[in-house]
Design a protein around this motif. Structure first.
Motif, short mmCIF file in Angstrom:
data_model
loop_
_atom_site.label_atom_id
_atom_site.label_comp_id
_atom_site.label_asym_id
_atom_site.label_seq_id
_atom_site.Cartn_x
_atom_site.Cartn_y
_atom_site.Cartn_z
N ASP A 86 3.29 7.93 -12.88
CA ASP A 86 4.35 7.89 -13.72
C ASP A 86 5.37 7.08 -13.28
OD1 ASP A 86 7.07 8.90 -14.77
OD2 ASP A 86 5.75 9.87 -16.24
N PHE A 87 5.42 5.83 -14.19
CA PHE A 87 6.49 4.76 -13.64
C PHE A 87 8.03 5.21 -13.37
CE2 PHE A 87 2.84 1.88 -14.70
CZ PHE A 87 2.96 1.11 -13.59
N ALA A 88 8.23 6.09 -14.35
CA ALA A 88 9.78 6.48 -14.08
C ALA A 88 9.98 7.35 -13.05
CB ALA A 88 10.03 7.33 -15.34
N ARG A 89 9.22 8.23 -12.65
CA ARG A 89 9.03 9.14 -11.47
C ARG A 89 8.98 8.19 -10.28
NH1 ARG A 89 4.99 13.76 -12.08
NH2 ARG A 89 5.23 13.77 -9.75
N PHE A 90 8.20 7.16 -10.27
CA PHE A 90 7.70 6.28 -9.20
C PHE A 90 9.19 5.59 -8.95
CE2 PHE A 90 6.43 1.60 -8.28
CZ PHE A 90 6.20 1.88 -6.99
N TYR A 91 9.77 4.85 -9.87
CA TYR A 91 11.07 4.24 -9.75
C TYR A 91 12.27 5.15 -9.22
CZ TYR A 91 8.87 1.04 -13.03
OH TYR A 91 8.20 0.27 -13.82
N ALA A 92 12.15 6.48 -9.62
CA ALA A 92 13.22 7.34 -9.15
C ALA A 92 12.80 7.54 -7.78
CB ALA A 92 13.07 8.71 -9.74
N ALA A 93 11.61 7.87 -7.28
CA ALA A 93 11.31 7.64 -5.76
C ALA A 93 11.66 6.56 -4.85
CB ALA A 93 9.78 8.16 -5.86
N ALA A 94 11.26 5.48 -5.69
CA ALA A 94 11.76 4.27 -4.81
C ALA A 94 13.29 4.00 -4.62
CB ALA A 94 10.93 3.06 -5.63
N LYS A 95 13.93 4.28 -5.68
CA LYS A 95 15.32 4.31 -5.32
C LYS A 95 15.92 5.29 -4.35
CE LYS A 95 16.50 3.09 -10.59
NZ LYS A 95 16.88 3.48 -11.80
N ALA A 96 15.34 6.27 -4.19
CA ALA A 96 15.73 7.46 -3.46
C ALA A 96 15.31 6.73 -1.88
CB ALA A 96 14.92 8.66 -3.53
N LEU A 97 14.22 6.03 -1.76
CA LEU A 97 13.93 5.62 -0.55
C LEU A 97 15.08 4.20 -0.24
CD1 LEU A 97 10.20 4.84 -0.45
CD2 LEU A 97 11.62 6.41 0.86
N ALA A 98 15.25 3.55 -1.23
CA ALA A 98 16.41 2.64 -1.08
C ALA A 98 17.82 2.83 -0.66
CB ALA A 98 16.49 1.91 -2.38
N ALA A 99 18.06 4.15 -1.05
CA ALA A 99 19.41 4.65 -0.77
C ALA A 99 19.42 5.14 0.86
CB ALA A 99 19.76 6.18 -1.51
N PRO A 114 0.86 -1.17 -0.02
CA PRO A 114 -0.03 -0.07 -0.07
C PRO A 114 0.79 1.26 -0.21
CG PRO A 114 -0.89 -1.57 1.53
CD PRO A 114 0.43 -2.08 1.17
N ALA A 115 2.07 1.13 0.54
CA ALA A 115 2.74 2.35 0.80
C ALA A 115 3.30 2.67 -0.61
CB ALA A 115 3.97 2.10 1.68
N PHE A 116 3.89 1.50 -1.44
CA PHE A 116 4.48 1.97 -2.74
C PHE A 116 3.09 2.14 -3.88
CE2 PHE A 116 7.93 -0.87 -1.49
CZ PHE A 116 9.01 0.24 -1.65
N GLU A 117 2.04 1.80 -3.67
CA GLU A 117 0.97 2.12 -4.28
C GLU A 117 0.63 3.73 -4.04
OE1 GLU A 117 -1.43 -2.04 -5.30
OE2 GLU A 117 -2.03 -0.87 -3.34
N ALA A 118 0.51 4.06 -2.81
CA ALA A 118 0.47 5.54 -2.68
C ALA A 118 1.78 6.36 -3.17
CB ALA A 118 0.51 5.71 -0.86
N LEU A 119 2.71 5.80 -3.09
CA LEU A 119 4.21 6.66 -3.90
C LEU A 119 3.84 6.79 -5.12
CD1 LEU A 119 6.80 7.66 -3.39
CD2 LEU A 119 7.83 5.76 -3.74
N PHE A 120 3.20 5.73 -5.81
CA PHE A 120 2.95 5.84 -7.36
C PHE A 120 2.06 6.80 -7.53
CE2 PHE A 120 0.75 4.27 -11.05
CZ PHE A 120 1.51 4.03 -11.98
N ALA A 121 0.82 7.06 -6.60
CA ALA A 121 -0.03 7.95 -6.69
C ALA A 121 0.59 9.37 -6.88
CB ALA A 121 -1.33 7.74 -5.99
N ARG A 122 1.27 9.43 -5.61
CA ARG A 122 1.84 10.83 -5.50
C ARG A 122 2.81 11.29 -6.65
NH1 ARG A 122 6.79 11.00 -1.09
NH2 ARG A 122 8.02 10.84 -3.05
N GLU A 123 3.48 10.19 -7.38
CA GLU A 123 4.50 10.52 -8.27
C GLU A 123 3.57 10.73 -9.87
OE1 GLU A 123 7.29 11.62 -7.91
OE2 GLU A 123 7.29 11.26 -5.96
N GLY A 124 2.29 11.08 -9.60
CA GLY A 124 1.52 11.25 -10.92
C GLY A 124 1.06 9.95 -11.61
#
Length: 377
Positions: free
Chosen positions: A334-347, A322-332
């Motif tokens: 957009d899959f590319a933006r979603f991946y960039a946000a997930a990578k930032a979390l991973a770091a 659910p958190a990642f789905e919310a992050l996807f919605a927050r990033e419009g």
């Protein structure tokens, strides 16, 4: 068709331990050279069996049903790149028939009164809650060697990811173990495994599997809506309704077991008695579901082994979805933006990463309930 992978503990998804072994070097705290050797040789044999999809499609001896599935898989792979911004490499552009029902067999274990999985550690991938074998008998033998007071399970894994690190050798192939899945499920599987190539955090199984599960769900919905025929969507909806009902049942049972183990006022014998009651109720409710499905037995093997180890493994796939789905919605969306946000979390350090994911959870629960009824993959 095996549904282990679709329950949540068969994938695509838990066999990253195999990739860890392939890339780990010569030693770890938990595995000897024999274990590494079976992993390296097993994967090598799998890769040697693979041929380009184009060759299979051009071969007049390829069975029509397989030809159709491979053509669909080729289109799914293209969609993954053009519509979901997933890696454009050689993974899932080849096919292999292994002549067996699973790619690998995973062993999971947990204490009798806990859902915390036993961890095995590898230098590259970190610590993970499973150990994979290419030979089922070897997996069963290792499971039998674990302490008798542990809850242990061995289950088949239809597909796994090597995280894109072996693309030079052809990448991860399509396999006979999952090519026969319904088209919507085949798409989700490919999207999930490719997602592991986008983001992977050593030692954080819940993050990795939840992220990939979110990608498979979001990408699968997009593929079904844009590419699937009405007949394909209808067939998938029937398949998915059963899965969602079983997911709901397993999540409910997982929560009940967690409550029992957290009940400090109960003695050990009291906890064991309550655990037995919860598991009996789980099986009774599953029997009712199965009857309502007209006797459909796709989850029988999972239920037969159901224990703390399997429920603990399931939790890793669902914890942060659910958190990642919310992050996807927050990033419009957009899959590319979603991946960039997930990578930032991973770091981020583990504590900050989990805090950020936790902060995303209420946003989804307040605005957009879990589409899968908070239930197993």
């Amino acid at each position: 068709m095996s549904l282990w992978h679709r329950v949540g503990v068969g994938r695509r998804r838990l066999a990253l331990g195999v990739a860890a072994v392939l890339l780990a070097g010569c030693a770890s705290t938990d595995a000897g050279l024999g274990y590494y050797w079976q992993s390296v040789t097993g994967h090598w044999q799998l890769m040697r069996s693979a041929r380009p999809v184009a060759d299979w499609l051009a071969d007049e001896h390829t069975p029509p049903a397989l030809r159709q599935k491979l053509a669909t898989a080729r289109d799914i792979r293209r969609f993954a790149v053009t519509q979901l911004a997933l890696p454009d490499n050689r993974s899932y552009t080849r096919y292999a028939d292994l002549g067996r029902r699973a790619a690998v067999f995973n062993v999971v274990a947990a204490p009798a009164l806990s859902l915390q999985l036993w961890q095995w550690c590898f230098p590259v991938a970190g610590c993970v809650g499973y150990r994979g074998y290419y030979d089922e008998a070897a997996a069963q033998a290792f499971a039998a060697s674990l302490p008798a007071d542990m809850d242990v399970a061995v289950y088949p894994v239809q597909a796994y990811s090597t995280l894109g690190w072996l693309d030079w050798f052809g990448g991860d192939p399509l396999l006979n173990t999952f090519i026969g899945y319904p088209d919507g499920e085949l798409a989700r599987l490919v999207f999930h495994e490719l997602a592991h190539q986008v983001v992977y955090v050593a030692g954080d199984m819940a993050f990795n599997e939840s992220f990939a599960t979110a990608v498979e769900r979001l990408g699968g919905e997009r593929w079904l809506s844009r590419e699937a025929s009405p007949a394909t969507r209808a067939a998938y909806e029937q398949f998915d309704r059963r899965r969602q009902a079983f997911r709901a049942l397993t999540l409910h049972t997982l929560e009940q077991l967690a409550a029992v183990y957290a009940h400090s006022a109960l003695s050990e014998s009291g906890q064991r008695a309550r655990k037995a009651d919860v598991m009996a109720e789980f099986r009774r409710r599953y029997g009712a579901l199965k009857a309502a499905w007209g006797g459909y037995a796709g989850y029988d093997a999972w239920v037969a082994q159901a224990n703390n180890a399997l429920f603990g493994a399931q939790a890793a796939y669902d914890q942060w979805v659910p958190a990642f789905e919310a992050l996807f919605a927050r990033e419009g969306s957009d899959f590319a933006r979603f991946y960039a946000a997930a990578k930032a979390l991973a770091a981020e350090p583990a504590a900050q990463r989990q805090a950020a994911l936790q902060a995303l959870m209420p946003a989804l629960s307040a605005e957009q309930p879990d589409r899968d009824g908070a239930a197993p993959r």
